[in-house]
Design a protein around this motif. Structure first.
Motif, PDB file in Angstrom:
ATOM      1  N   VAL A  97       0.834  -1.209   0.000  1.00  0.00           N
ATOM      2  CA  VAL A  97       0.000   0.000   0.000  1.00  0.00           C
ATOM      3  C   VAL A  97       0.872   1.265   0.000  1.00  0.00           C
ATOM      4  O   VAL A  97       0.584   2.224  -0.730  1.00  0.00           O
ATOM      5  N   TYR A 101       1.019   4.140  -2.840  1.00  0.00           N
ATOM      6  CA  TYR A 101       0.803   5.558  -2.561  1.00  0.00           C
ATOM      7  C   TYR A 101       1.916   6.401  -3.173  1.00  0.00           C
ATOM      8  O   TYR A 101       1.664   7.415  -3.838  1.00  0.00           O
ATOM      9  N   GLY A 132      -4.057  -2.113  -7.844  1.00  0.00           N
ATOM     10  CA  GLY A 132      -5.382  -1.728  -7.344  1.00  0.00           C
ATOM     11  C   GLY A 132      -5.310  -0.573  -6.368  1.00  0.00           C
ATOM     12  O   GLY A 132      -6.152   0.343  -6.389  1.00  0.00           O
ATOM     13  N   ALA A 133      -4.286  -0.594  -5.521  1.00  0.00           N
ATOM     14  CA  ALA A 133      -4.149   0.483  -4.539  1.00  0.00           C
ATOM     15  C   ALA A 133      -3.760   1.804  -5.226  1.00  0.00           C
ATOM     16  O   ALA A 133      -4.247   2.871  -4.850  1.00  0.00           O
ATOM     17  N   ALA A 135      -4.710   2.714  -8.184  1.00  0.00           N
ATOM     18  CA  ALA A 135      -5.954   3.199  -8.796  1.00  0.00           C
ATOM     19  C   ALA A 135      -6.842   3.857  -7.742  1.00  0.00           C
ATOM     20  O   ALA A 135      -7.439   4.914  -7.994  1.00  0.00           O
ATOM     21  N   GLN A 136      -6.940   3.242  -6.574  1.00  0.00           N
ATOM     22  CA  GLN A 136      -7.792   3.825  -5.537  1.00  0.00           C
ATOM     23  C   GLN A 136      -7.237   5.166  -5.074  1.00  0.00           C
ATOM     24  O   GLN A 136      -7.981   6.129  -4.901  1.00  0.00           O
ATOM     25  N   PHE A 137      -5.918   5.245  -4.864  1.00  0.00           N
ATOM     26  CA  PHE A 137      -5.329   6.519  -4.434  1.00  0.00           C
ATOM     27  C   PHE A 137      -5.567   7.612  -5.475  1.00  0.00           C
ATOM     28  O   PHE A 137      -5.724   8.774  -5.147  1.00  0.00           O
ATOM     29  N   GLU A 139      -8.120   7.578  -7.449  1.00  0.00           N
ATOM     30  CA  GLU A 139      -9.576   7.611  -7.653  1.00  0.00           C
ATOM     31  C   GLU A 139      -9.956   7.402  -9.110  1.00  0.00           C
ATOM     32  O   GLU A 139     -10.754   8.144  -9.691  1.00  0.00           O
ATOM     33  N   ILE A 140      -9.351   6.371  -9.697  1.00  0.00           N
ATOM     34  CA  ILE A 140      -9.685   6.004 -11.072  1.00  0.00           C
ATOM     35  C   ILE A 140     -10.109   4.534 -11.088  1.00  0.00           C
ATOM     36  O   ILE A 140      -9.749   3.775 -10.198  1.00  0.00           O
ATOM     37  N   PRO A 141     -10.861   4.104 -12.115  1.00  0.00           N
ATOM     38  CA  PRO A 141     -11.280   2.700 -12.168  1.00  0.00           C
ATOM     39  C   PRO A 141     -10.109   1.787 -12.518  1.00  0.00           C
ATOM     40  O   PRO A 141      -9.117   2.227 -13.108  1.00  0.00           O
ATOM     41  N   SER A 142     -10.240   0.511 -12.159  1.00  0.00           N
ATOM     42  CA  SER A 142      -9.168  -0.445 -12.456  1.00  0.00           C
ATOM     43  C   SER A 142      -9.766  -1.770 -12.886  1.00  0.00           C
ATOM     44  O   SER A 142     -10.835  -2.158 -12.431  1.00  0.00           O
TER      45      SER A 142
ATOM     46  N   PRO B 106      -7.128  -4.579  -2.516  1.00  0.00           N
ATOM     47  CA  PRO B 106      -6.149  -3.495  -2.412  1.00  0.00           C
ATOM     48  C   PRO B 106      -6.791  -2.116  -2.490  1.00  0.00           C
ATOM     49  O   PRO B 106      -6.281  -1.150  -1.902  1.00  0.00           O
ATOM     50  N   ARG B 107      -7.909  -1.992  -3.207  1.00  0.00           N
ATOM     51  CA  ARG B 107      -8.590  -0.694  -3.275  1.00  0.00           C
ATOM     52  C   ARG B 107      -9.122  -0.340  -1.891  1.00  0.00           C
ATOM     53  O   ARG B 107      -9.038   0.812  -1.455  1.00  0.00           O
ATOM     54  N   ALA B 110      -6.390   0.777   0.374  1.00  0.00           N
ATOM     55  CA  ALA B 110      -5.978   2.152   0.093  1.00  0.00           C
ATOM     56  C   ALA B 110      -6.976   3.146   0.696  1.00  0.00           C
ATOM     57  O   ALA B 110      -6.577   4.186   1.227  1.00  0.00           O
TER      58      ALA B 110
END
Lengths: 267, 324
Positions: A97, A101, A132-133, A135-137, A139-142, B106-107, B110
């Motif tokens: 993670v 970041y 995946g992390a 993408a989440q940071f 804020e986009i789709p994955s 993982p999302r 995060a």
């Protein structure tokens, strides 16, 4: 079309013949030359093919010590337009993670990008969690486990990806992140000329001070939630004594073995 | 002090709960029996009603059902799962190591900036009820114990097929059912269609696997293994040498440079068993090896070893299976 593509790559220890401690079943890590994580080569190859077909620019990102520059030169030799090495003591000891970041911050600092590509996993950590992390940071789709990229438009792409139900065909809007399977593309081998030319190119160095978030407690070991408390070798079963059997006898024996319950009562 | 809680991310296989979901419930129940923590489950599924009877029989405390969320999309499902985590406030989140779970977890990690441990093969609690997560790395050559000491929830994805599934119990407290509303979040992903996967591509998920190696003389001889695999409902994989000879596609390769497989039962035929190959089968629960050479290295990794000729044994196996 001018696709802006980012590719995340990592340097990992090579796993070649005879590099493991037979007795311990562990890697002999010293003297192992670092190589590019093979899955990331597929991500870069995919990016280069998209660029060749649709037009655009490919920027490679890596996080690691300055020695990881050799990885980025290899990426130049394959055809990357830009490469960025995120480096500094603040990033050491990062888990999945915290790594994600840091990479998301680096990509944001050098962006914007339409498409971010990652390999399915690394060969050292094997976690498959960084993409995946990221993408989440951001804020986009994955989409994970992508085995084909079909149509690309300025606003989206259509991909085939593995799901529990089978191969799903999905359209995903830009900006987005995909993790790609090795079957998607066989990485090219750069020619000697390209290798020599790449030697003269310098990757851009990016440090904490140039990131949008400069709080060092968000990176590296302080930014990591996990702690490895123990590492050990997996046990192999006690060697079985081989019993000689003819066809008929062996077949009956195997069928009986198949009917036995495994641990936990599941079959 | 608040009772410690586990939240399980549930999945279905189209008919009922998926196998790995039952395994996560089984593990949660075993951990709860020792420590007194409670365990609940979230299911994002329109046909969750189909699972109602089964879910009532596992001693779950709360069951969160999300309807109208549509098919799996990592971005939307992560938001819904995060909503439930904020409401339930679990110490531990367990997610199946399925294609879906591994792209979702993982999302969520995060979102909460917490630790995640991927593809765990064992879970236990320490004296402070913290989760000790065991996972392989370096293609299965190293095992690690990992803690998430300070951040919550502690998130683990769990490898399918390694933990025993929960049994139903007749008498257990009824769970509280909580119906959640999909607060109209959109996804930037649109599902266009799904094609079922071939069995051959699933060598890292199937429970019974046959693996063939250099003992195979001709490409045509693969036919008898295809027939055997079909009769047994098994996957078919091979060692590197068969891929290099072009007998099998790279997706079917086991080993360090191929796949790491984790079937419940693995039978190898004519595989000598290099260290690189053995690294790919460490997670197999039971291994039976057939090789004509009594000194073959594969026997070091096998639980059961048969010294014999695959060209005699395989046709015989096919014959005996057909008689059954």
């Amino acid at each position: 079309m001018m696709l802006q593509i980012a590719v995340c790559m990592k340097q990992v220890p090579a796993l070649n013949e005879g590099k493991m401690d037979e007795g311990m079943g562990t890697l002999i890590r010293k003297d192992i030359p670092p190589v590019i994580n093979v899955y990331d080569l597929t991500a870069l190859e995919t990016a280069l093919r998209l660029k060749e077909e649709y037009g655009g620019k490919v920027t490679v990102f890596s996080m690691g010590p300055e020695s990881a520059e050799s990885l980025l030169r290899e990426a130049f030799a394959m055809g990357a337009d830009r490469s960025v090495l995120l480096t500094g003591p603040e990033f050491a000891g990062a888990d999945a993670v915290a790594t994600a970041y840091a990479l998301s911050q680096a990509i944001t600092a050098r962006g914007p990008f339409d498409l971010i590509l990652c390999g399915r996993q690394t060969t050292d950590g094997d976690t498959a969690q960084v993409g995946g992390a990221i993408a989440q940071f951001m804020e986009i789709p994955s989409i994970y486990w992508v085995s084909r990229i079909h149509a690309v438009t300025p606003a989206s792409c259509t991909v085939t990806a593995l799901t529990a139900k089978g191969h799903a065909s999905c359209r995903i809007d830009f900006p987005c992140l995909l993790t790609v399977e090795r079957e998607l593309a066989v990485p090219r081998i750069p020619g000697l000329g390209a290798k020599i030319a790449a030697k003269k190119r310098q990757p851009e160095i990016l440090t904490l001070q140039e990131l949008p978030d400069r709080d060092s407690s968000h990176y590296g070991r302080p930014g990591s939630g996990t702690r490895v408390i123990k590492i050990f070798s997996p046990r192999e079963p006690a060697p079985a004594a081989a019993v000689s059997m003819k066809g008929k006898e062996a077949a009956a024996y195997i069928l009986e073995w198949l009917d036995e319950q495994t641990e936990g009562g599941i079959r | 002090m608040k009772q410690k809680r586990i939240l399980i991310y549930g999945e279905t296989d189209g008919v009922g709960l998926s196998a790995v979901t039952r395994e996560l419930i089984g593990k949660s129940r075993a951990l709860a029996a020792k420590s007194g923590l409670e365990y609940s489950l979230i299911l994002i599924h329109d046909q969750a009603e189909n699972c109602r009877d089964e879910l009532s029989a596992y001693g779950l405390s709360r069951i969160y059902i999300w309807k109208d969320a549509g098919d799996f999309r990592a971005d939307r499902y992560a938001d819904l799962l995060a909503d439930t985590i904020r409401r339930e406030d679990p110490d531990i989140l367990l997610v199946g190591g399925s294609p879906e779970g591994r792209s979702l977890a993982p999302r969520v990690a995060a979102i909460f900036r917490t630790g995640i441990t991927a593809d765990c093969t064992e879970l236990a609690l320490d004296t402070e009820n913290r989760l000790i997560q065991t996972r392989p790395a370096f293609g299965g050559n190293i095992m690690a114990h990992i803690l998430t000491p300070n951040r919550r929830p502690q998130i683990a994805t769990v490898r399918p097929g390694v933990m025993p599934p929960a049994d139903r119990t007749e008498y257990c407290p009824s769970p509280e059912w909580i119906l959640c509303r999909n607060t109209a979040r959109t996804s930037a992903i649109r599902l266009l269609g799904i094609e079922p996967a071939d069995a051959a591509e699933e060598i890292d998920t199937c429970s019974l696997l046959l693996a063939v190696g250099g003992g195979l003389k001709d490409k045509e001889d693969l036919e008898m293994f295809r027939e055997l695999a079909a009769l047994l409902g098994a996957g078919l994989a091979g060692s590197r040498v068969l891929v290099e000879r072009g007998f099998l596609p790279p997706e079917a390769q086991i080993g360090l440079s191929g796949h790491s497989v984790r079937p419940r039962k693995l039978i190898t035929f004519g595989i000598s068993g290099s260290l690189q190959f053995r690294a790919g089968i460490r997670q197999a629960q039971k291994i039976l090896a057939v090789n004509i050479d009594p000194e073959a290295e594969i026997f070091r990794a096998a639980h059961t070893a048969i010294c014999g000729d695959l060209y005699e044994i395989v046709p015989e196996l096919i014959g005996q299976l057909k008689e059954k």
